[in-house]
Design a protein around this motif. Structure first.
Motif, PDB file in Angstrom:
ATOM      1  N   ILE A  82       0.834  -1.198   0.000  1.00 10.10           N
ATOM      2  CA  ILE A  82       0.000   0.000   0.000  1.00 10.10           C
ATOM      3  C   ILE A  82       0.873   1.254   0.000  1.00 10.10           C
ATOM      4  O   ILE A  82       0.589   2.233  -0.703  1.00 10.10           O
ATOM      5  CB  ILE A  82      -0.939  -0.003   1.215  1.00 10.10           C
ATOM      6  CG1 ILE A  82      -1.982  -1.111   1.059  1.00 10.10           C
ATOM      7  CG2 ILE A  82      -1.624   1.346   1.386  1.00 10.10           C
ATOM      8  CD1 ILE A  82      -2.785  -1.367   2.304  1.00 10.10           C
ATOM      9  N   THR A  83       1.951   1.214   0.774  1.00  9.00           N
ATOM     10  CA  THR A  83       2.864   2.353   0.827  1.00  9.00           C
ATOM     11  C   THR A  83       3.471   2.630  -0.544  1.00  9.00           C
ATOM     12  O   THR A  83       3.565   3.786  -0.978  1.00  9.00           O
ATOM     13  CB  THR A  83       3.979   2.094   1.855  1.00  9.00           C
ATOM     14  OG1 THR A  83       3.397   1.944   3.153  1.00  9.00           O
ATOM     15  CG2 THR A  83       4.975   3.238   1.884  1.00  9.00           C
ATOM     16  N   SER A 107       2.523   6.881   0.247  1.00 12.26           N
ATOM     17  CA  SER A 107       2.164   7.519   1.515  1.00 12.26           C
ATOM     18  C   SER A 107       2.150   6.455   2.618  1.00 12.26           C
ATOM     19  O   SER A 107       1.205   5.667   2.699  1.00 12.26           O
ATOM     20  CB  SER A 107       0.789   8.184   1.408  1.00 12.26           C
ATOM     21  OG  SER A 107       0.443   8.794   2.631  1.00 12.26           O
ATOM     22  N   PRO A 108       3.181   6.418   3.473  1.00 14.93           N
ATOM     23  CA  PRO A 108       3.267   5.393   4.516  1.00 14.93           C
ATOM     24  C   PRO A 108       2.091   5.365   5.475  1.00 14.93           C
ATOM     25  O   PRO A 108       1.797   4.315   6.059  1.00 14.93           O
ATOM     26  CB  PRO A 108       4.566   5.762   5.247  1.00 14.93           C
ATOM     27  CG  PRO A 108       5.368   6.530   4.256  1.00 14.93           C
ATOM     28  CD  PRO A 108       4.355   7.298   3.451  1.00 14.93           C
ATOM     29  N   ALA A 148       0.169   2.166   7.475  1.00 12.24           N
ATOM     30  CA  ALA A 148       0.041   2.083   8.929  1.00 12.24           C
ATOM     31  C   ALA A 148      -1.411   1.920   9.357  1.00 12.24           C
ATOM     32  O   ALA A 148      -1.721   1.172  10.281  1.00 12.24           O
ATOM     33  CB  ALA A 148       0.638   3.328   9.570  1.00 12.24           C
ATOM     34  N   ILE A 149      -2.297   2.628   8.675  1.00  9.65           N
ATOM     35  CA  ILE A 149      -3.718   2.550   9.029  1.00  9.65           C
ATOM     36  C   ILE A 149      -4.275   1.153   8.806  1.00  9.65           C
ATOM     37  O   ILE A 149      -5.113   0.670   9.589  1.00  9.65           O
ATOM     38  CB  ILE A 149      -4.522   3.590   8.204  1.00  9.65           C
ATOM     39  CG1 ILE A 149      -4.190   5.007   8.673  1.00  9.65           C
ATOM     40  CG2 ILE A 149      -6.029   3.332   8.320  1.00  9.65           C
ATOM     41  CD1 ILE A 149      -4.755   6.101   7.779  1.00  9.65           C
ATOM     42  N   GLY A 151       2.942   3.123  12.304  1.00  6.36           N
ATOM     43  CA  GLY A 151       3.094   4.451  11.735  1.00  6.36           C
ATOM     44  C   GLY A 151       4.349   5.152  12.214  1.00  6.36           C
ATOM     45  O   GLY A 151       4.948   5.948  11.474  1.00  6.36           O
ATOM     46  N   MET A 152       4.771   4.860  13.441  1.00 11.99           N
ATOM     47  CA  MET A 152       5.971   5.468  13.999  1.00 11.99           C
ATOM     48  C   MET A 152       7.235   4.681  13.650  1.00 11.99           C
ATOM     49  O   MET A 152       8.331   5.045  14.068  1.00 11.99           O
ATOM     50  CB  MET A 152       5.825   5.566  15.520  1.00 11.99           C
ATOM     51  CG  MET A 152       4.734   6.505  15.998  1.00 11.99           C
ATOM     52  SD  MET A 152       5.085   8.234  15.659  1.00 11.99           S
ATOM     53  CE  MET A 152       6.367   8.546  16.848  1.00 11.99           C
ATOM     54  N   THR A 153       7.084   3.583  12.901  1.00 11.35           N
ATOM     55  CA  THR A 153       8.187   2.693  12.481  1.00 11.35           C
ATOM     56  C   THR A 153       9.033   2.222  13.660  1.00 11.35           C
ATOM     57  O   THR A 153      10.255   2.171  13.587  1.00 11.35           O
ATOM     58  CB  THR A 153       9.083   3.345  11.398  1.00 11.35           C
ATOM     59  OG1 THR A 153       9.747   4.503  11.941  1.00 11.35           O
ATOM     60  CG2 THR A 153       8.290   3.714  10.159  1.00 11.35           C
ATOM     61  N   PHE A 154       8.358   1.877  14.761  1.00 12.29           N
ATOM     62  CA  PHE A 154       9.055   1.244  15.865  1.00 12.29           C
ATOM     63  C   PHE A 154       9.451  -0.178  15.448  1.00 12.29           C
ATOM     64  O   PHE A 154       8.948  -0.703  14.457  1.00 12.29           O
ATOM     65  CB  PHE A 154       8.181   1.223  17.120  1.00 12.29           C
ATOM     66  CG  PHE A 154       7.878   2.587  17.687  1.00 12.29           C
ATOM     67  CD1 PHE A 154       8.775   3.643  17.542  1.00 12.29           C
ATOM     68  CD2 PHE A 154       6.697   2.828  18.375  1.00 12.29           C
ATOM     69  CE1 PHE A 154       8.500   4.901  18.070  1.00 12.29           C
ATOM     70  CE2 PHE A 154       6.408   4.084  18.902  1.00 12.29           C
ATOM     71  CZ  PHE A 154       7.313   5.121  18.753  1.00 12.29           C
TER      72      PHE A 154
END
Length: 270
Positions: free
Chosen positions: A49-50, A55-56, A60-61, A204-207
């Motif tokens: 999707i990204t 759009s990342p 994330a969503i 979304g925060m790419t942890f």
């Protein structure tokens, strides 16, 4: 949307941790294998999707769909058992030992890794039409992720390693909150909503999530990423696993247990 009060769902957390420790080797491996495989597919979905949207945030969503699926089906992630099983020891449940907890962690790690590796190989076949052509855009994106999140940290030395560790802590603070979310409600919709929010935040925060990385990095290597297996373990998987353990247990498991099961004495008024 039926809601359980904290003292009720934290007791469920302890009960779940106890049951996982005494689960058979076969069942533990099957549930962990399927959890790793489903989460890996969700990671592919999010990366696809990204790439498609550039759009990342959209990835994330939608990534939490995999997490919700695997927990509704009763499968187990390493990040979840890191939080749940020690609570059974802390609660002094009969027969629960450190050895039993470590056995569970080892089996779940193995199952998660094999499931994620299976999907990494299967998707590599899809991306390359059976290794007959170069990887498509999603495959190249995966290779880039592998490089950026190993060598990208390695160039900072100990500071880079510590950064991964902290990102792993933050990750499982959120992911374990998602695990708890599955216990907060007795309805499917309530469980999904409660799980979706923290999982979307972590992605979304790419942890750094140890099981997601069990897919991303082997997949990146297969896709031609310019990093080694040793880079993957030293500069990602090991500090991520340790961070996931500390963050989930400290910020979610122990805090909830200490204030909702082992509450402090109430103030008395004279």
């Amino acid at each position: 949307m039926s809601y359980l009060i904290p003292s009720e769902f934290v007791t469920k957390m302890v009960d779940a941790g106890e049951s996982k420790i005494f689960m058979s080797t076969r069942d533990t491996l099957i549930r962990a294998y399927m959890a790793g495989a489903i989460l890996a597919l969700a990671a592919v979905f999010a990366v696809s999707i990204t790439v498609q949207t550039n759009s990342p945030i959209f990835g994330a969503i939608l990534f939490p769909v995999g997490f919700c699926m695997l927990y509704l089906l009763g499968f187990d992630l390493l990040t979840g058992v890191f939080v749940l099983t020690p609570l059974a020891l802390l609660d002094k449940r009969a027969g629960v030992t450190v050895g039993g907890i470590l056995r569970n962690w080892g089996l779940v790690f193995l199952g998660n890794f094999l499931g994620a590796l299976t999907v990494a190989f299967m998707m590599a076949v899809v991306f390359t039409y059976g290794f007959s052509v170069e990887a498509d855009a999603v495959g190249k994106k995966l290779a880039g992720i592998g490089e950026a999140r190993t060598l990208g940290y390695a160039k900072y030395g100990l500071a880079g390693w510590f950064t991964i560790f902290i990102r792993g802590m933050l990750c499982n603070w959120m992911v374990s909150t998602g695990v708890v979310g599955a216990m907060i409600s007795t309805s499917v919709s309530g469980k999904v909503i409660a799980m979706w929010m923290p999982i979307m935040l972590f992605f979304g925060m790419t942890f750094e999530h140890s099981v997601v990385n069990m897919f991303l990095f082997p997949s990146g290597l297969i896709m031609g990423g310019n990093f080694s297996i040793m880079d993957y373990f030293v500069w990602n998987e090991i500090p991520t696993v340790l961070g996931n353990l500390v963050g989930g247990l400290a910020f979610t498991g122990l805090t909830l247990y200490s204030t909702h099961v082992k509450t402090a004495p109430k103030r008395s008024f004279n």
